[in-house]
Design an enzyme around this catalytic site. Structure first.
Site, PDB file in Angstrom:
ATOM      1  N   SER A 164       0.870  -1.177   0.000  1.00 35.08           N
ATOM      2  CA  SER A 164       0.000   0.000   0.000  1.00 35.08           C
ATOM      3  C   SER A 164       0.912   1.233   0.000  1.00 35.08           C
ATOM      4  O   SER A 164       2.040   1.161   0.512  1.00 35.08           O
ATOM      5  CB  SER A 164      -0.848   0.007   1.266  1.00 35.08           C
ATOM      6  N   TYR A 167      -1.879  -0.351  10.408  1.00 38.54           N
ATOM      7  CA  TYR A 167      -1.986  -0.954   9.076  1.00 38.54           C
ATOM      8  C   TYR A 167      -0.718  -0.669   8.259  1.00 38.54           C
ATOM      9  O   TYR A 167      -0.123  -1.586   7.671  1.00 38.54           O
ATOM     10  CB  TYR A 167      -3.219  -0.388   8.365  1.00 38.54           C
TER      11      TYR A 167
END
Ligand SMILES: NC(=O)c1ccc[n+]([C@@H]2O[C@H](COP(=O)([O-])OP(=O)(O)OC[C@H]3O[C@@H](n4cnc5c(N)ncnc54)[C@H](OP(=O)(O)O)[C@@H]3O)[C@@H](O)[C@H]2O)c1
Length: 274
Positions: free
Chosen positions: A150, A163
């Protein structure tokens, strides 16, 4: 036309295993590999969604093998790999895509939530990759591991630290693995999507008391990310960062990290607990 033909030749008759193939980016990736002639192993926990995706893959004229697999389970992963070996004998593309989000400040999420996210995003990826190595070796040189990270794994942002940390761990592991497997001709690629419209936000864990943030309008489609994945695969691109804002963020953070810290602080200030 010529390029499309070359792309198809690269994938025709080869085998892709995609984790998290029951929805979003994984499902779109299964269809994108299949559209280029690759057979697809689809892995995730939701069996009926997997079967639906497998039917769509087969409609494209290739073989589909749906396997219920929780990447946090050693036993499930071993079965995933043995079913893949029985069906295809080897593996050309391992797409490590299964993932879970976590929203909230570092002070707010529980240790159990953080461990769950790492268990899927990081340890699950390591577990599947190690188990798949003999099958990837059977198709080397030229087989590939594609890790879905990501943009948040490249730069920490407020409320997304847990995350982001799991994805930063993936990034580092990817670099090590790339060097370790290079001599065998197994390529290890990293694809880092920006905001993408999927079930990700509904599925993610939220720190207690932290509401869902507003859905931004400039998200990519899962299909666009899937196209980027097959492009990275075809060109053997070691690293792909998606979306213009995502690329700008990674570059700005490299060039002027202090300035970017100030931008991040501004993002944090209006983010209040409801
Ligand atoms: N959406 C975004 O904005 C965005 C941005 C950057 C990166 N990403 C990354 O892209 C990847 C795909 O996410 P997505 O956006 O497509 O979200 P999604 O629609 O929620 O897909 C997540 C997939 O992971 C699977 N999964 C979750 N836990 C699992 C487990 N324990 N074992 C096996 N499979 C599991 C889910 O299937 P089951 O529930 O059926 O198991 C689902 O198929 C993730 O790695 C995510 O971190 C997403």
């Amino acid at each position: 036309m010529v390029r499309a033909l070359m792309t198809t030749q690269h994938f025709q008759g080869r085998v892709a295993l995609i984790t998290g193939a029951s929805s979003g980016i994984g499902r779109a990736a299964a269809l994108a590999y299949a559209a280029r002639g690759a057979h697809v192993v689809l892995a995730a926990r939701r069996e009926s969604a997997l079967r639906d995706a497998a039917r769509e893959v087969e409609a494209l004229g290739v073989r589909a093998l749906p396997v219920r697999c929780d990447v946090t389970s050693e036993e499930d992963v071993a079965r995933l790999i043995s079913e893949t070996r029985d069906a295809f004998g080897g593996l050309d593309f391992l797409v490590n895509n299964a993932g879970l989000g976590l929203y909230g400040p570092v002070e707010g999420f529980s240790e159990a939530q953080l461990r769950q996210v790492f268990e899927i995003n990081f340890f699950g990826l390591v577990r599947v990759t190690r188990a798949a190595l003999p099958l990837l070796r059977a198709r080397a040189p030229g087989s590939q591991v594609l890790n879905v990270s990501s943009v948040l794994g490249h730069r920490g942002l407020p409320l997304l630290g847990g995350y982001g940390a799991s994805k930063a761990a993936v990034n580092l592991l990817t670099e090590s693995l790339r060097a370790e497997l290079a001599a065998e001709g197994i390529r290890v690629l990293l694809v880092s999507p920006g905001l993408t419209e999927t079930e990700f936000r509904d599925a993610r864990l939220n720190a207690e008391g932290w509401r869902q943030d507003a859905i931004p309008l400039n998200a990519m489609s899962a299909e666009a990310v899937a196209q980027a994945l097959v492009r990275a695969s075809h060109r053997e691109r070691r690293e792909t960062v998606l979306t213009l804002p995502g690329r700008a963020m990674v570059l700005a953070n490299r060039l002027v990290p202090g300035l970017f810290d100030r931008v991040a602080r501004r993002i944090a200030n209006p983010a209040r607990k409801p």
